[in-house]
Design an enzyme around this catalytic site. Structure first.
Site, PDB file in Angstrom:
ATOM      1  N   THR A  69      34.416 -54.232  11.890  1.00  0.00           N
ATOM      2  CA  THR A  69      34.123 -52.938  12.513  1.00  0.00           C
ATOM      3  C   THR A  69      34.274 -51.867  11.428  1.00  0.00           C
ATOM      4  O   THR A  69      35.249 -51.856  10.676  1.00  0.00           O
ATOM      5  CB  THR A  69      35.061 -52.667  13.706  1.00  0.00           C
ATOM      6  OG1 THR A  69      36.421 -52.833  13.292  1.00  0.00           O
ATOM      7  CG2 THR A  69      34.784 -53.628  14.852  1.00  0.00           C
ATOM      8  N   THR A 113      41.731 -43.531  18.211  1.00  0.00           N
ATOM      9  CA  THR A 113      42.772 -44.461  18.677  1.00  0.00           C
ATOM     10  C   THR A 113      42.167 -45.425  19.704  1.00  0.00           C
ATOM     11  O   THR A 113      41.493 -45.002  20.641  1.00  0.00           O
ATOM     12  CB  THR A 113      43.928 -43.684  19.356  1.00  0.00           C
ATOM     13  OG1 THR A 113      44.373 -42.671  18.461  1.00  0.00           O
ATOM     14  CG2 THR A 113      45.083 -44.608  19.702  1.00  0.00           C
ATOM     15  N   ALA A 114      42.414 -46.714  19.514  1.00  0.00           N
ATOM     16  CA  ALA A 114      41.979 -47.772  20.437  1.00  0.00           C
ATOM     17  C   ALA A 114      40.475 -48.057  20.395  1.00  0.00           C
ATOM     18  O   ALA A 114      39.984 -48.829  21.217  1.00  0.00           O
ATOM     19  CB  ALA A 114      42.412 -47.486  21.883  1.00  0.00           C
ATOM     20  N   ALA A 115      39.758 -47.470  19.428  1.00  0.00           N
ATOM     21  CA  ALA A 115      38.321 -47.784  19.341  1.00  0.00           C
ATOM     22  C   ALA A 115      38.131 -49.274  19.036  1.00  0.00           C
ATOM     23  O   ALA A 115      37.287 -49.949  19.634  1.00  0.00           O
ATOM     24  CB  ALA A 115      37.658 -46.938  18.257  1.00  0.00           C
ATOM     25  N   GLY A 116      38.942 -49.789  18.120  1.00  0.00           N
ATOM     26  CA  GLY A 116      38.862 -51.214  17.791  1.00  0.00           C
ATOM     27  C   GLY A 116      39.272 -52.071  18.980  1.00  0.00           C
ATOM     28  O   GLY A 116      38.687 -53.136  19.231  1.00  0.00           O
ATOM     29  N   ASP A 117      40.269 -51.618  19.721  1.00  0.00           N
ATOM     30  CA  ASP A 117      40.704 -52.373  20.907  1.00  0.00           C
ATOM     31  C   ASP A 117      39.587 -52.412  21.939  1.00  0.00           C
ATOM     32  O   ASP A 117      39.335 -53.431  22.582  1.00  0.00           O
ATOM     33  CB  ASP A 117      41.938 -51.718  21.526  1.00  0.00           C
ATOM     34  CG  ASP A 117      43.099 -51.692  20.557  1.00  0.00           C
ATOM     35  OD1 ASP A 117      43.152 -52.569  19.671  1.00  0.00           O
ATOM     36  OD2 ASP A 117      43.949 -50.785  20.670  1.00  0.00           O
ATOM     37  N   ALA A 152      47.539 -54.603  25.289  1.00  0.00           N
ATOM     38  CA  ALA A 152      47.292 -53.980  26.596  1.00  0.00           C
ATOM     39  C   ALA A 152      45.957 -53.241  26.597  1.00  0.00           C
ATOM     40  O   ALA A 152      45.194 -53.310  27.571  1.00  0.00           O
ATOM     41  CB  ALA A 152      48.430 -53.029  26.938  1.00  0.00           C
ATOM     42  N   ASP A 211      38.921 -38.753  18.843  1.00  0.00           N
ATOM     43  CA  ASP A 211      40.147 -39.560  18.665  1.00  0.00           C
ATOM     44  C   ASP A 211      39.737 -41.029  18.560  1.00  0.00           C
ATOM     45  O   ASP A 211      39.209 -41.592  19.521  1.00  0.00           O
ATOM     46  CB  ASP A 211      41.072 -39.326  19.878  1.00  0.00           C
ATOM     47  CG  ASP A 211      42.393 -40.070  19.749  1.00  0.00           C
ATOM     48  OD1 ASP A 211      42.568 -40.858  18.789  1.00  0.00           O
ATOM     49  OD2 ASP A 211      43.259 -39.864  20.627  1.00  0.00           O
ATOM     50  N   ASP A 246      52.600 -44.820  23.882  1.00  0.00           N
ATOM     51  CA  ASP A 246      52.084 -44.082  22.725  1.00  0.00           C
ATOM     52  C   ASP A 246      52.558 -42.637  22.771  1.00  0.00           C
ATOM     53  O   ASP A 246      52.376 -41.952  23.789  1.00  0.00           O
ATOM     54  CB  ASP A 246      50.548 -44.084  22.734  1.00  0.00           C
ATOM     55  CG  ASP A 246      49.966 -45.441  22.389  1.00  0.00           C
ATOM     56  OD1 ASP A 246      50.741 -46.369  22.034  1.00  0.00           O
ATOM     57  OD2 ASP A 246      48.727 -45.584  22.461  1.00  0.00           O
TER      58      ASP A 246
HETATM   59  O1  RIB Z   1      45.031 -49.625  18.472  1.00  0.00           O
HETATM   60  C1  RIB Z   1      45.685 -48.529  19.030  1.00  0.00           C
HETATM   61  C2  RIB Z   1      47.062 -48.932  19.462  1.00  0.00           C
HETATM   62  O2  RIB Z   1      47.815 -49.308  18.322  1.00  0.00           O
HETATM   63  C3  RIB Z   1      47.869 -47.858  20.109  1.00  0.00           C
HETATM   64  O3  RIB Z   1      47.683 -47.800  21.493  1.00  0.00           O
HETATM   65  C4  RIB Z   1      49.293 -48.174  19.685  1.00  0.00           C
HETATM   66  O4  RIB Z   1      50.140 -48.487  20.730  1.00  0.00           O
HETATM   67  C5  RIB Z   1      49.169 -49.303  18.669  1.00  0.00           C
HETATM   68  O5  RIB Z   1      49.442 -50.525  19.231  1.00  0.00           O
END
Ligand code: RIB
Length: 316
Positions: free
Chosen positions: A227, A255-259, A42, A253, A13
């Protein structure tokens, strides 16, 4: 404890922090730039393992520093990476992320080695699907390959979770019938169900969600968990809807909250939590993730999640 198999993407990223996301045609200046490890697959594997899940991952990286760092980070969290393919011919996938001051983001992914996570590769790894209990997939690898994995997992009686991110316009009807859980955010739900994509300020918000989820439930998905960021999440089944409020935190941030939500939910189900408890656990985990910058580096420890869940219970 059940075994979780995550099939999905692995990226490096490249994140710039900006005041506000740029508009089309606009050039803006960034406040900072950083590299981190990401990729929806990942991130979800990392989150599930960090929270105590027994996790294996299938996917592809390039034979480069980013690929090697990704494998190290995942195995450092206890993820079994023995099935991951290192492709000599192409670079590790990359993601270009803009994060604005309120934590919102936009992401562009260059798939790179993730494209090698194809039908041939996944066929060779079929044993891993058969040895797992829960199969968790997203949509940053070739579609035909992930549909094939979903078919095989479902046929073998595994619990299948599809996080439809990034969402395509269309998923074959036959695939919906194979899903135990579909976990879109609001935009992904609206795209998949053919509704209005931007629900910001929508006065008939709940009706829009219900109409969208109903269309997909009619195609055979057993449960849809939508979500909804700082609004929490909704669980939809035929004849059943439940809303779970978000925890009140300051997002820096998303980013990756859904993950984080998906990884935590899978980990909780794998250890035998009831669905409602697993949703609550996943909400707490993702609430912590949004208070930190980055993708994998934002993912919480088990002790942090249980502490937040306990504090939330006490506050009621
Ligand atoms: O969901 C966030 C991710 O989306 C980031 O880490 C990026 O690599 C994309 O895959």
């Amino acid at each position: 404890m059940g075994d979780i198999l995550v099939i999905g993407s692995m990226n490096v990223d490249m994140t710039v922090r900006v005041k506000e996301l740029p508009k089309a045609g606009e050039t803006i200046l960034a406040q900072s730039m950083s590299y981190g490890l990401g990729g929806k697959g990942a991130n979800q594997a990392f989150a599930a393992a960090r929270l105590g899940g027994r996790v294996r991952m299938l996917g592809c990286v390039g034979d480069d520093d980013f690929g090697r760092k990704q494998l190290q980070a995942l195995s450092g969290e206890g993820v079994d990476v023995s099935g991951i393919n290192v492709d000599q011919t192409v670079a590790t996938g990359s993601a270009f992320i803009c994060v604005e001051e309120n934590g919102g983001n936009c992401i562009v992914v260059n798939q790179g080695a993730n494209l090698s996570c194809d039908e041939g590769y996944l066929s060779r790894q079929k044993e891993m699907i058969l040895e797992s209990d829960i199969v968790l997939v997203q949509m940053e690898i070739p579609r035909e390959a992930l549909y094939q994995a979903i078919e095989e997992a479902s046929l073998a009686g595994k619990r299948v979770i599809l996080n439809p991110a990034p969402a395509p316009e269309y998923i074959p009807d036959g695939i919906y019938r194979k899903l135990d859980y579909l976990t879109p955010n609001e935009t992904e739900l609206m795209r998949l169900s053919g509704g209005k994509e931007d629900l910001t300020g929508c006065t008939e918000y709940e009706e829009a969600l219900k109409a969208g989820t109903q269309k997909l439930l009619d195609k055979g998905v057993k449960t849809i968990i939508v979500t909804m960021g700082d609004k929490g999440c909704g669980v939809f089944k035929k004849g059943y809807t439940a809303y779970y409020p978000a925890k009140s935190v300051k997002a820096v941030d998303t980013t990756a909250a859904g993950d984080c939500f998906n990884g935590a939910f899978a980990a909780a189900l794998a250890e035998g939590m009831a669905e409602a408890d697993a949703v609550e656990f996943a909400i707490c985990a993702s609430a912590i993730a949004v208070t930190r910058c980055g993708a994998q580096e934002s993912l919480p420890l088990r002790s942090e999640v249980t502490a937040l869940a306990a504090a939330a219970r006490e506050a009621v």
